[in-house]
Design a protein around this motif. Structure first.
Motif, short mmCIF file in Angstrom:
data_model
loop_
_atom_site.label_atom_id
_atom_site.label_comp_id
_atom_site.label_asym_id
_atom_site.label_seq_id
_atom_site.Cartn_x
_atom_site.Cartn_y
_atom_site.Cartn_z
N PHE A 8 -49.61 1.16 33.66
CA PHE A 8 -50.47 1.56 34.77
C PHE A 8 -51.40 0.41 35.09
N ASP A 9 -51.44 0.04 36.33
CA ASP A 9 -52.32 -1.01 36.83
C ASP A 9 -52.16 -2.32 36.04
N GLY A 10 -50.89 -2.62 35.70
CA GLY A 10 -50.57 -3.87 35.01
C GLY A 10 -50.82 -3.87 33.52
N ILE A 11 -51.18 -2.74 32.95
CA ILE A 11 -51.46 -2.66 31.51
C ILE A 11 -50.51 -1.64 30.89
N ASP A 12 -49.99 -1.98 29.69
CA ASP A 12 -49.13 -1.06 28.95
C ASP A 12 -49.97 -0.27 27.96
N TYR A 13 -49.82 1.05 28.00
CA TYR A 13 -50.53 1.95 27.10
C TYR A 13 -49.51 2.62 26.18
N VAL A 33 -53.00 7.60 24.83
CA VAL A 33 -54.32 7.24 24.31
C VAL A 33 -55.44 7.52 25.30
N ASP A 34 -56.62 7.73 24.74
CA ASP A 34 -57.80 8.03 25.55
C ASP A 34 -58.07 6.97 26.61
N ARG A 35 -57.82 5.70 26.29
CA ARG A 35 -58.14 4.66 27.27
C ARG A 35 -57.25 4.75 28.50
N MET A 41 -58.83 7.89 35.81
CA MET A 41 -59.85 8.69 36.47
C MET A 41 -61.05 7.84 36.91
N THR A 42 -61.72 8.29 37.97
CA THR A 42 -62.98 7.68 38.36
C THR A 42 -64.09 8.29 37.51
N LYS A 43 -65.28 7.75 37.60
CA LYS A 43 -66.41 8.30 36.87
C LYS A 43 -66.76 9.70 37.35
N ASP A 44 -66.36 10.02 38.59
CA ASP A 44 -66.62 11.34 39.16
C ASP A 44 -65.55 12.37 38.79
N ALA A 52 -51.76 7.61 39.46
CA ALA A 52 -52.55 8.06 38.32
C ALA A 52 -52.39 9.57 38.12
N ARG A 53 -52.41 10.31 39.20
CA ARG A 53 -52.23 11.77 39.11
C ARG A 53 -50.86 12.11 38.50
N ALA A 54 -49.82 11.44 38.97
CA ALA A 54 -48.46 11.70 38.48
C ALA A 54 -48.34 11.38 36.99
N ILE A 55 -48.94 10.29 36.57
CA ILE A 55 -48.91 9.93 35.15
C ILE A 55 -49.64 10.98 34.33
N ASP A 56 -50.84 11.35 34.76
CA ASP A 56 -51.65 12.32 34.02
C ASP A 56 -50.94 13.66 33.89
N GLU A 57 -50.27 14.08 34.93
CA GLU A 57 -49.59 15.37 34.89
C GLU A 57 -48.42 15.38 33.90
#
Length: 84
Positions: A8-13, A33-35, A41-44, A52-57
Protein backbone atom coordinates in the motif's frame (compact mmCIF):
# COMPACT_ATOMS: atom_id res chain seq x y z
CA UNK A 1 -0.72 -20.45 7.85
CA UNK A 2 0.53 -18.48 4.90
CA UNK A 3 2.80 -15.44 5.23
CA UNK A 4 2.45 -12.68 2.65
CA UNK A 5 2.72 -8.95 2.20
CA UNK A 6 0.21 -6.26 1.39
CA UNK A 7 1.53 -3.38 -0.70
CA UNK A 8 0.00 0.00 0.00
CA UNK A 9 1.34 3.38 -1.02
CA UNK A 10 4.68 1.84 -2.05
CA UNK A 11 5.27 0.05 1.25
CA UNK A 12 5.01 -3.70 1.93
CA UNK A 13 3.25 -4.67 5.16
CA UNK A 14 3.39 -8.20 6.59
CA UNK A 15 0.19 -10.23 6.62
CA UNK A 16 -0.78 -13.81 7.41
CA UNK A 17 -3.68 -16.04 6.56
CA UNK A 18 -4.89 -17.93 9.63
CA UNK A 19 -7.43 -20.68 10.12
CA UNK A 20 -9.60 -19.16 12.83
CA UNK A 21 -12.06 -21.24 14.82
CA UNK A 22 -13.79 -19.04 17.36
CA UNK A 23 -17.39 -19.36 18.58
CA UNK A 24 -18.70 -16.67 16.21
CA UNK A 25 -15.98 -16.69 13.55
CA UNK A 26 -14.42 -19.52 11.61
CA UNK A 27 -12.54 -20.00 8.38
CA UNK A 28 -9.47 -18.52 6.79
CA UNK A 29 -8.94 -14.86 7.62
CA UNK A 30 -6.16 -12.36 7.01
CA UNK A 31 -4.42 -10.46 9.76
CA UNK A 32 -1.90 -7.67 9.37
CA UNK A 33 -0.01 -5.11 11.42
CA UNK A 34 -1.22 -2.01 13.23
CA UNK A 35 0.96 0.27 11.12
CA UNK A 36 -1.00 -0.78 8.02
CA UNK A 37 -4.22 0.14 9.80
CA UNK A 38 -2.73 3.57 10.58
CA UNK A 39 -1.60 4.02 6.96
CA UNK A 40 -5.09 3.28 5.64
CA UNK A 41 -6.87 5.86 7.76
CA UNK A 42 -6.79 9.62 8.27
CA UNK A 43 -6.56 11.08 11.76
CA UNK A 44 -10.32 11.70 11.51
CA UNK A 45 -11.00 8.00 11.01
CA UNK A 46 -11.74 8.09 7.28
CA UNK A 47 -10.05 6.00 4.63
CA UNK A 48 -7.28 7.76 2.74
CA UNK A 49 -8.55 6.26 -0.54
CA UNK A 50 -10.87 3.66 -2.03
CA UNK A 51 -7.85 1.33 -2.30
CA UNK A 52 -7.36 1.74 1.45
CA UNK A 53 -11.01 0.86 2.07
CA UNK A 54 -10.74 -2.29 -0.08
CA UNK A 55 -7.61 -3.43 1.75
CA UNK A 56 -9.12 -2.79 5.18
CA UNK A 57 -12.27 -4.70 4.34
CA UNK A 58 -10.12 -7.77 3.62
CA UNK A 59 -8.33 -7.68 6.97
CA UNK A 60 -9.91 -9.52 9.89
CA UNK A 61 -7.67 -8.08 12.60
CA UNK A 62 -4.62 -5.87 13.08
CA UNK A 63 -1.97 -6.89 15.59
CA UNK A 64 1.14 -5.12 16.92
CA UNK A 65 4.04 -5.41 14.47
CA UNK A 66 6.23 -7.37 16.87
CA UNK A 67 3.67 -10.21 17.06
CA UNK A 68 3.53 -11.07 13.35
CA UNK A 69 6.50 -13.41 13.57
CA UNK A 70 5.15 -15.48 16.47
CA UNK A 71 4.56 -19.12 15.71
CA UNK A 72 1.00 -20.02 14.78
CA UNK A 73 0.00 -21.33 18.22
CA UNK A 74 0.96 -18.14 20.06
CA UNK A 75 -0.37 -15.87 17.35
CA UNK A 76 -3.74 -17.65 17.53
CA UNK A 77 -3.83 -16.99 21.28
CA UNK A 78 -3.29 -13.29 20.61
CA UNK A 79 -5.97 -13.28 17.90
CA UNK A 80 -8.46 -14.98 20.23
CA UNK A 81 -7.79 -12.40 22.96
CA UNK A 82 -8.05 -9.42 20.60
CA UNK A 83 -11.15 -10.72 18.81
CA UNK A 84 -13.03 -11.50 22.01
Amino acid sequence: MEKMTIRFDGIDYPARLLEINLPNISGTHMISVDRLDVALMTKDGHYVSEEARAIDEGIFLYVPDNLMDLDEKYLMQVVKELAA
